[in-house]
Design an enzyme around this catalytic site. Structure first.
Site: not given
Length: 344
Positions: A259, A308, A320
């Site tokens: 990420c 995240h 993402h």
């Protein structure tokens, strides 16, 4: 006539063992009967458990990325210090050589008492000139000693700093191995759960994920990129160019990403350097706490520990790298716990 011989009775110990074994067999059978129905999880139960394991793996991945980043910085710092120490040692050697030359000159000129040298000199004026030189050499010698002492202290400090950083590097490498093991363990557990699904159930899960990604993609407001700054728009465009690339823990492009690897890579393509980890990226710019104030290309931080991150894609969607087994894609922000945005 019937025999009245008594049959040999089994020993008490044997009876106890057989009884215990029989009882254990009954318990095991009962447990097996009770456990059998619950061993097979439903598709949705497996997905929930796997999603949880993926989230835990991503938490460990961000710590792994942080340890990698720290290791690289420490290695550079140690290399710089070691170069400085090497150069400092050369300077120290030159100072010592210089001091040796001064000491030799002083010894040669100072073998006779100065008053006797003046008395015996055929040219007192010439001797006085030499005496002046001797005084100068003595002054230079003192200065050289001071420089040597300063250089020795400087080298001692740099060597101590290098030693501390080497210890820190060793601890960082240990942390690196620990986090890598944690990630691999979580992913292995997730794979074991997925392996309990039938081919039909796996296909159904894949179809659900594909449909969710398609719905998110259809909701993306690509016309909204004009509201982003030039660099944020460029970073978002870079991320769009790698849609479909696989998630790989610890990867930061150009063909696979985790990420924070995706977001840091995307901004690098726009000429902007941001930190490597999601936790550090959370502090890399101005925080935007209302989702309605986000602009395309803003970083979007999720979950309380900031493990995240993605890029805002407009209309409540994020672009993402989700987790292992997935690819870079659009997803609804509502599927995760939104904390805040970050405008670089």
């Amino acid at each position: 006539m019937a025999s009245h011989r008594r049959l040999k009775q089994p020993s008490r110990a044997r009876v106890t063992v057989l009884t215990t074994a029989a009882a254990a067999a009954v318990v095991l059978s009962a447990n097996a009967a009770n456990a059998a129905p619950s061993e097979k999880l439903t598709k949705d139960e497996v997905k929930a458990k796997v999603d949880k394991l993926y989230e835990e793996a991503e938490q460990a991945t961000e710590k792994l990325d942080g340890a990698k980043d720290k290791q690289q910085k420490l290695q550079k710092e140690i290399s710089t210090i070691q170069d400085n120490v090497a150069r400092g040692q050369e300077d120290l050697n030159k100072l010592r050589d210089s001091l040796g030359s001064l000491a030799t000159a002083q010894y040669r000129s100072g073998g006779i008492d100065p008053s006797v040298q003046l008395f015996l000199s055929s040219d007192p004026d010439d001797y006085l000139d030499k005496a002046s030189t001797l005084d100068q050499l003595s002054s230079q010698q003192v200065e050289a000693l001071k420089k040597i002492q300063d250089k020795q202290r400087e080298l001692a400090q740099e060597r101590a700093e290098a030693s501390d950083k080497l210890k820190d590097l060793s601890a960082t490498r240990t942390e690196l191995a620990k986090q890598k093991s944690a990630v691999q363990g979580k992913l292995a557990d997730a794979q074991k759960l997925l392996n309990t699904l039938t081919a039909k159930e796996k296909a159904a899960l894949d179809a659900e994920q594909a449909q969710a990604a398609s719905r998110a993609s259809s909701r993306v407001d690509l016309g909204n990129t004009g509201s982003a700054s030039g660099r944020a728009a460029s970073a978002f465009a870079a991320a769009q160019s790698v849609i479909g690339s696989p998630y790989v823990y610890g990867a930061s492009g150009p063909s696979s990403f985790d990420c924070s690897g995706l977001t840091s890579w995307a901004y690098a393509q726009a000429g902007v350097t941001i930190p490597r980890t999601s936790e550090a990226q959370a502090n890399a710019g101005t925080r935007i706490y209302s989702a309605s104030d986000l602009k395309v290309g803003d970083l979007v931080i999720f979950y309380g520990d900031y493990h995240h991150v993605g890029l805002y894609a407009g209309n409540g969607q994020v672009l993402h790298a989700p987790h292992t087994g997935a690819v870079v894609r659009y997803e609804a922000m509502s599927d995760m716990t939104f904390e805040f945005g970050v405008r670089i």
